[in-house]
Design an enzyme around this catalytic site. Structure first.
Site, PDB file in Angstrom:
ATOM      1  CB  CYS A  94      -1.200   0.000   1.372  1.00 54.70           C
ATOM      2  SG  CYS A  94      -2.235   1.500   1.586  1.00 54.70           S
ATOM      3  CB  CYS A  99      -0.243   2.706   4.152  1.00 49.80           C
ATOM      4  SG  CYS A  99      -1.922   2.332   3.220  1.00 49.80           S
ATOM      5  CG  ASP A 100       3.031   1.356   4.247  1.00 47.67           C
ATOM      6  OD1 ASP A 100       2.756   2.223   5.473  1.00 47.67           O
ATOM      7  OD2 ASP A 100       2.553  -0.285   4.158  1.00 47.67           O
TER       8      ASP A 100
END
Ligand code: NAP
Length: 343
Positions: free
Chosen positions: A170, A173-174
């Protein structure tokens, strides 16, 4: 969904694990108890298919209950940046915002959204039983399964061990954790290119590792990747192993034509090689297709058990778009409504 929790899941944590009034998640009932009401419809899953089914069934006065998941409510779009191709948004819309809107729209008509996880389903009898992970039990005359799909794994050495320590599924997300670092994105579809383009705003360099010499992705996404100076495409390449003691330090690449291996110095690997239908709850109960999706009757959402309907990516091996999932959720709601009328 993202399995890389040590890096945090910025988007998923950001918004929709609240009801649309901004309150804490609604608790279904005290833990481990049985709701004696036999509801008309329970929807399992909360991507575009689940929420669209909720909007339609709620507007049909069926008072749907939606079990939206505690970890990944809203589905894959919660970890997407801009959605440019969902009809009706001239300038695109951010994935989490779209899902927040769908949730709020469903709640506006009376859908009861619970951020809970379903542990098991009993589907055979006329009254279906839904048991949550906390032991609570709900019953309904019909169930719509819209559990979506889950990210595929590479299955190479180091992937599991370094998950959350440089290996991620992701970018939204990261990506933030990889400022000025060199990264690899694996895959040649729209997701891989979208992830790679997004990551260029953080990383110093993004390698796209693709096993063939042409992209599967749409032309517009491919062109954006070709035009981006931070992106380098490694054609005919696969990752043979991900190496590093406590975090990703490099990957061993293998040329898919010659078999020759080489070392790629990177600090992160983003895997974007597609997804598989999430059928764990039903695989022994409903008929599946050879591709692993839930089998439905023709263009309908009717599964092999009367009163059980399925919608979205969990029935779709082909299109897997937010808009096709939403359309599929609409069909499931109408099918459920007709079924309930026939009882
Ligand atoms: P996808 O289209 O199935 O592409 C998966 C990619 O990963 C393919 O290039 C495939 O290679 C590669 N791959 C699969 N297994 C692999 C393995 N074990 N090792 C290495 N590479 C592997 O999946 P997706 O990109 O997630 O897209 C899914 C659907 O969502 C598509 O319909 C896509 O158009 C859509 N989508 C649209 C957008 C957008 O419109 N902005 C964004 C994201 C996704 P091969 O090409 O060799 O098979």
């Amino acid at each position: 969904m993202s399995t890389s929790l040590p890096f945090g899941n910025v988007f998923a944590a950001a918004s929709v694990n609240l009801n649309s009034a901004g309150e804490d998640p609604v608790q279904a009932q005290p833990t481990g108890t049985t709701d004696e009401t036999v509801h008309d419809v329970i929807i399992v899953g909360s991507g575009p298919a689940g929420y669209t089914a909720a909007i339609y069934t709620a507007r049909a006065n069926l008072s749907p209950i939606v079990f939206a998941s505690s970890i990944s409510p809203g589905g894959d779009l919660m970890t997407t940046t801009e959605v440019e191709n969902f009809p009706g948004f001239i300038n695109g819309i951010m994935g989490p915002e779209l899902m927040g809107n769908l949730q709020a729209q469903a709640e506006r008509f009376g859908a009861d959204v619970h951020f809970e996880d379903v542990a098991s389903l009993e589907l055979e009898s006329d009254v279906k039983t839904v048991t949550l992970t906390d032991g609570s039990v709900f019953q309904a005359k019909s169930v719509i399964i819209s559990t979506g799909s889950e990210y595929r794994k590479l299955g190479v050495d180091g992937e599991e061990r370094l998950s959350g320590h440089g290996v991620s599924w992701c970018a939204t997300c990261d990506g933030f954790f990889f400022k000025e670092k060199a990264l690899a994105v694996v895959g040649g579809g729209d997701s891989a290119l979208e992830e790679a383009l997004f990551l260029t705003s953080f990383a110093s360099k993004v390698y796209i590792v693709h096993r063939r010499d042409t992209f599967r992705a749409s032309e517009i996404m491919a062109q954006r990747a070709y035009d981006n100076p931070k992106i380098e495409i490694l054609w005919d390449s696969e990752i043979a192993a991900i190496e590093g003691e406590n975090k990703v330090e490099y990957a061993t690449l293998r040329n898919t034509r010659t078999g020759v291996e080489s070392r790629l110095d990177i600090e992160g690997v983003f895997v974007a090689i597609g997804s598989d239908p999430r059928t764990d709850l039903v695989k022994d109960k409903l008929e599946l297709t050879a591709q692993g999706t839930i089998r439905v009757d023709g263009r309908s959402s009717r599964t092999s058990i009367p009163g059980v309907f399925a919608a979205g990516d969990v029935i779709d091996p082909t299109y897997r778009q937010a808009i096709t999932a939403a359309g599929s959720g609409c069909a499931a709601a109408i099918d459920a409504q007709h079924y309930l009328e026939s009882l």
